[in-house]
Design a protein around this motif. Structure first.
Motif, mmCIF file in Angstrom:
data_model
loop_
_atom_site.group_PDB
_atom_site.id
_atom_site.type_symbol
_atom_site.label_atom_id
_atom_site.label_comp_id
_atom_site.label_asym_id
_atom_site.label_seq_id
_atom_site.Cartn_x
_atom_site.Cartn_y
_atom_site.Cartn_z
ATOM 1 N N PRO A 144 0.906 -1.090 0.003
ATOM 2 C CA PRO A 144 -0.166 0.192 -0.102
ATOM 3 C C PRO A 144 0.740 1.257 0.095
ATOM 4 C CG PRO A 144 0.113 -0.881 2.194
ATOM 5 C CD PRO A 144 0.988 -1.737 1.310
ATOM 6 N N LEU A 145 0.685 2.160 -1.004
ATOM 7 C CA LEU A 145 1.258 3.534 -1.053
ATOM 8 C C LEU A 145 0.135 4.620 -0.911
ATOM 9 C CD1 LEU A 145 4.131 3.077 -3.733
ATOM 10 C CD2 LEU A 145 4.285 2.509 -1.427
ATOM 11 N N ASP A 146 0.495 5.745 -0.190
ATOM 12 C CA ASP A 146 -0.648 6.725 -0.122
ATOM 13 C C ASP A 146 -0.702 7.392 -1.612
ATOM 14 O OD1 ASP A 146 -1.053 6.347 2.669
ATOM 15 O OD2 ASP A 146 0.562 7.615 2.983
ATOM 16 N N ASP A 147 0.727 7.314 -2.332
ATOM 17 C CA ASP A 147 0.458 8.151 -3.448
ATOM 18 C C ASP A 147 1.610 7.883 -4.082
ATOM 19 O OD1 ASP A 147 -0.295 9.779 -5.708
ATOM 20 O OD2 ASP A 147 0.003 11.765 -4.576
ATOM 21 N N TRP A 148 1.606 7.938 -5.754
ATOM 22 C CA TRP A 148 3.173 7.649 -6.473
ATOM 23 C C TRP A 148 2.763 8.316 -7.742
ATOM 24 C CZ3 TRP A 148 2.605 5.086 -11.034
ATOM 25 C CH2 TRP A 148 1.679 4.175 -10.977
ATOM 26 N N TYR A 149 3.970 8.553 -8.349
ATOM 27 C CA TYR A 149 3.974 8.890 -9.793
ATOM 28 C C TYR A 149 5.254 8.534 -10.343
ATOM 29 C CZ TYR A 149 6.774 13.020 -8.905
ATOM 30 O OH TYR A 149 7.692 14.077 -8.452
ATOM 31 N N TYR A 196 5.222 7.787 -1.953
ATOM 32 C CA TYR A 196 4.804 8.404 -0.847
ATOM 33 C C TYR A 196 3.819 7.341 0.273
ATOM 34 C CZ TYR A 196 6.288 12.219 -3.439
ATOM 35 O OH TYR A 196 6.992 13.021 -4.292
ATOM 36 N N PHE A 197 4.562 7.040 1.558
ATOM 37 C CA PHE A 197 3.832 5.948 2.388
ATOM 38 C C PHE A 197 4.082 6.258 3.739
ATOM 39 C CE2 PHE A 197 7.658 4.482 1.197
ATOM 40 C CZ PHE A 197 8.465 3.910 2.215
ATOM 41 N N ASP A 198 3.214 5.738 4.678
ATOM 42 C CA ASP A 198 3.513 5.733 5.925
ATOM 43 C C ASP A 198 4.698 4.835 6.229
ATOM 44 O OD1 ASP A 198 1.849 7.885 6.569
ATOM 45 O OD2 ASP A 198 0.262 6.581 7.030
ATOM 46 N N ALA A 199 5.560 5.255 7.037
ATOM 47 C CA ALA A 199 6.644 4.106 7.194
ATOM 48 C C ALA A 199 6.187 2.763 7.657
ATOM 49 C CB ALA A 199 7.688 4.543 8.184
ATOM 50 N N GLN A 200 6.493 1.735 6.699
ATOM 51 C CA GLN A 200 6.042 0.322 7.110
ATOM 52 C C GLN A 200 7.447 -0.343 6.475
ATOM 53 O OE1 GLN A 200 2.173 -1.176 5.976
ATOM 54 N NE2 GLN A 200 1.643 0.954 5.500
ATOM 55 N N ARG A 201 7.822 -1.332 7.517
ATOM 56 C CA ARG A 201 9.157 -1.993 7.024
ATOM 57 C C ARG A 201 8.939 -2.636 5.748
ATOM 58 N NH1 ARG A 201 13.135 -4.697 11.619
ATOM 59 N NH2 ARG A 201 15.033 -4.478 10.439
ATOM 60 N N ARG A 202 7.921 -3.514 5.542
ATOM 61 C CA ARG A 202 7.947 -4.390 4.272
ATOM 62 C C ARG A 202 7.961 -3.246 2.921
ATOM 63 N NH1 ARG A 202 2.760 -4.358 6.308
ATOM 64 N NH2 ARG A 202 0.971 -3.943 5.038
ATOM 65 N N VAL A 203 7.221 -2.073 3.123
ATOM 66 C CA VAL A 203 6.992 -1.125 1.906
ATOM 67 C C VAL A 203 8.446 -0.778 1.428
ATOM 68 C CG1 VAL A 203 5.977 0.661 0.994
ATOM 69 C CG2 VAL A 203 4.853 -1.041 2.455
ATOM 70 N N ALA A 204 9.311 -0.213 2.780
ATOM 71 C CA ALA A 204 10.587 0.408 2.526
ATOM 72 C C ALA A 204 11.419 -0.651 2.198
ATOM 73 C CB ALA A 204 10.803 0.915 3.963
ATOM 74 N N THR A 205 11.475 -1.891 2.605
ATOM 75 C CA THR A 205 12.394 -2.827 1.910
ATOM 76 C C THR A 205 12.118 -3.226 0.631
ATOM 77 O OG1 THR A 205 12.635 -3.573 4.318
ATOM 78 C CG2 THR A 205 13.160 -5.213 2.506
ATOM 79 N N ALA A 206 10.912 -3.456 0.317
ATOM 80 C CA ALA A 206 10.418 -3.804 -1.242
ATOM 81 C C ALA A 206 11.010 -2.611 -2.102
ATOM 82 C CB ALA A 206 9.060 -3.825 -1.285
ATOM 83 N N LEU A 207 10.794 -1.350 -1.838
ATOM 84 C CA LEU A 207 11.335 -0.138 -2.495
ATOM 85 C C LEU A 207 12.809 -0.062 -2.644
ATOM 86 C CD1 LEU A 207 8.474 2.345 -1.956
ATOM 87 C CD2 LEU A 207 8.644 1.113 -3.868
ATOM 88 N N ALA A 208 13.360 -0.277 -1.506
ATOM 89 C CA ALA A 208 14.751 -0.134 -1.655
ATOM 90 C C ALA A 208 15.435 -1.010 -2.336
ATOM 91 C CB ALA A 208 15.407 0.013 0.231
ATOM 92 N N ASP A 209 14.924 -2.131 -2.734
ATOM 93 C CA ASP A 209 15.655 -3.129 -3.432
ATOM 94 C C ASP A 209 15.457 -2.966 -4.761
ATOM 95 O OD1 ASP A 209 16.667 -4.435 -1.475
ATOM 96 O OD2 ASP A 209 14.791 -5.914 -1.066
ATOM 97 N N LEU A 210 14.536 -1.964 -5.205
ATOM 98 C CA LEU A 210 14.267 -1.520 -6.554
ATOM 99 C C LEU A 210 15.299 -0.913 -7.431
ATOM 100 C CD1 LEU A 210 10.492 -1.056 -6.395
ATOM 101 C CD2 LEU A 210 11.610 -3.132 -7.461
ATOM 102 N N GLY A 211 15.994 0.070 -6.813
ATOM 103 C CA GLY A 211 16.833 0.837 -7.727
ATOM 104 C C GLY A 211 17.666 1.831 -6.903
ATOM 105 N N ASP A 212 18.386 2.452 -7.332
ATOM 106 C CA ASP A 212 19.266 3.542 -6.334
ATOM 107 C C ASP A 212 18.449 4.759 -6.310
ATOM 108 O OD1 ASP A 212 21.610 2.090 -6.920
ATOM 109 O OD2 ASP A 212 22.258 2.956 -8.702
ATOM 110 N N GLY A 213 18.680 5.466 -5.052
ATOM 111 C CA GLY A 213 17.605 6.523 -4.732
ATOM 112 C C GLY A 213 18.062 7.041 -3.358
ATOM 113 N N HIS A 214 16.928 7.630 -2.836
ATOM 114 C CA HIS A 214 16.927 7.992 -1.564
ATOM 115 C C HIS A 214 15.402 8.246 -0.939
ATOM 116 C CE1 HIS A 214 16.755 11.951 -3.439
ATOM 117 N NE2 HIS A 214 16.006 12.254 -2.415
ATOM 118 N N PHE A 215 15.239 8.099 0.480
ATOM 119 C CA PHE A 215 14.218 8.207 1.015
ATOM 120 C C PHE A 215 14.021 9.435 2.057
ATOM 121 C CE2 PHE A 215 14.645 3.858 -0.359
ATOM 122 C CZ PHE A 215 13.221 3.359 -0.536
ATOM 123 N N ASP A 216 13.098 10.421 1.691
ATOM 124 C CA ASP A 216 12.951 11.530 2.576
ATOM 125 C C ASP A 216 11.863 11.049 3.648
ATOM 126 O OD1 ASP A 216 14.651 13.209 1.114
ATOM 127 O OD2 ASP A 216 13.297 13.654 -0.438
#
Length: 347
Positions: free
Chosen positions: A80-85, A231-251
């Motif tokens: 679940p993500l609150d928003d994305w583009y 954009y999402f409320d911090a959830q470990r599984r969501v953060a882990t899944a996105l962090a594995d997709l590519g280079d970048g950062h999380f604000d």
């Protein structure tokens, strides 16, 4: 209200725990309740923050290679993500191709293509737009009865700007099975008077966003990297899944932040930039514009509120109301530092 005055506190070294000890000394000896804490920063490992501060709001900014698009599609379907583009600047259509959620219609998606022809020459964009629309239809991103030719005709008829006249306001239009068409903005020439043309063509289609993204993957796979913002409320599984997709950062941003999380948060930050702010009242002063600002792994040019990433460096600032001590906030800040057994940074 006037801006706060910020005064740097001298630190024995740049170690984050040393800086945190200085902050606690200031709060213990000088601060008056109520005291509220907030944090923000940029992380490369968001799962650690998600584990300790699930109330954080997180924004992911990732460069996803074409090889990772299938996994991104699965992530959007499962997490679940609150928003994305997402936007692919080097698309096979010759300009930026983007897609995302429609904020007004949760079960609808937005698709857009930037237009790059000289303003006022919309007809030169039409073949490329029709090729894009045809590709969308073939990928199942348009309703079966929708006609790419008719959509292009509607768009280029309704966004035509008269030469030398201000552009019309973008007008949404619903045509052909619920596809909404509009332009988000205009670009112009340096002429006097200027000539305007649409900056993009945007469609809202009746497809859930994860479905639209999955169907768009074949169109995106032949292009360059995808810039993804989620954009999402911090959830470990969501953060882990996105962090594995590519280079970048999380604000991230946490407001309010409950103590004693800051120590654990700062340790988890490693070399990442984190700012923690304590708002409080000072002796004899109100809580307005008062408090302590801690920047970790950061320095600054101009304002500590706009830190620059610099691993291994921490700064602490006192925030003082500009009217403190009969409009002499500098003298008041020095007195606060003395109360805490500290000194302000020279200059």
């Amino acid at each position: 209200m006037a801006d706060p005055r910020l005064y740097g506190v001298e630190l024995p070294d740049g170690d984050v725990m040393t800086a945190m000890a200085v902050v606690r000394r200031i709060l213990t000896r000088c601060a008056r309740p109520p005291i509220s804490v907030s944090a923000r920063g940029t992380l490369t490992r968001p799962a650690a923050v998600a584990a300790m501060a699930p109330e954080a709001h997180v924004g992911a900014v990732l460069a996803v290679p074409p090889s990772g698009l299938g996994r991104l599609a699965a992530t959007l379907r499962e997490q679940p993500l609150d928003d994305w583009y997402a936007e692919q600047r080097a698309s096979t259509f010759g300009s930026a191709f983007g897609l995302g959620r429609d904020r007004d219609e949760p079960l609808a998606s937005q698709l857009w293509l930037s237009l790059t022809a000289e303003p006022g020459r919309e007809h030169t964009e039409r073949p490329r737009v029709e090729r894009w629309l045809t590709a969308l239809a073939e990928a199942g991103l348009l309703p079966p009865a929708a006609s790419p030719v008719r959509i292009a005709e509607w768009f280029f008829t309704h966004v035509r700007a008269e030469h030398g006249q201000p552009p019309p306001s973008p007008r949404p239009g619903t045509v052909q099975d619920g596809v909404r068409i509009r332009s988000n903005g205009w670009h112009g020439t340096a002429d006097r008077p200027p000539v305007y043309g649409p900056a993009d063509i945007e469609l809202t289609v009746p497809l859930p966003p994860p479905v639209a993204f999955a169907r768009a993957v074949p169109l995106l796979a032949a292009g360059g990297p995808l810039s993804f913002h989620g954009y999402f409320d911090a959830q470990r599984r969501v953060a882990t899944a996105l962090a594995d997709l590519g280079d970048g950062h999380f604000d991230f941003e946490i407001d309010p932040l409950a103590e004693p999380v800051p120590d654990a948060l700062l340790r988890a930050a490693d070399d990442d930039l984190v700012t923690v702010e304590w708002c409080c009242a000072w002796p004899g002063e109100s809580a307005a514009l008062s408090g302590v600002l801690l920047n970790v792994n950061a320095t600054y040019h101009g304002s500590p509120y706009d830190p620059v990433h610099r691993p291994g460096t921490s700064t602490v600032h006192l925030s003082v109301h500009p009217r403190a001590n009969d409009r002499n906030p500098g003298a008041y800040a020095r007195r606060l530092a003395e109360m805490a057994g500290l000194r302000l940074v020279a200059g």
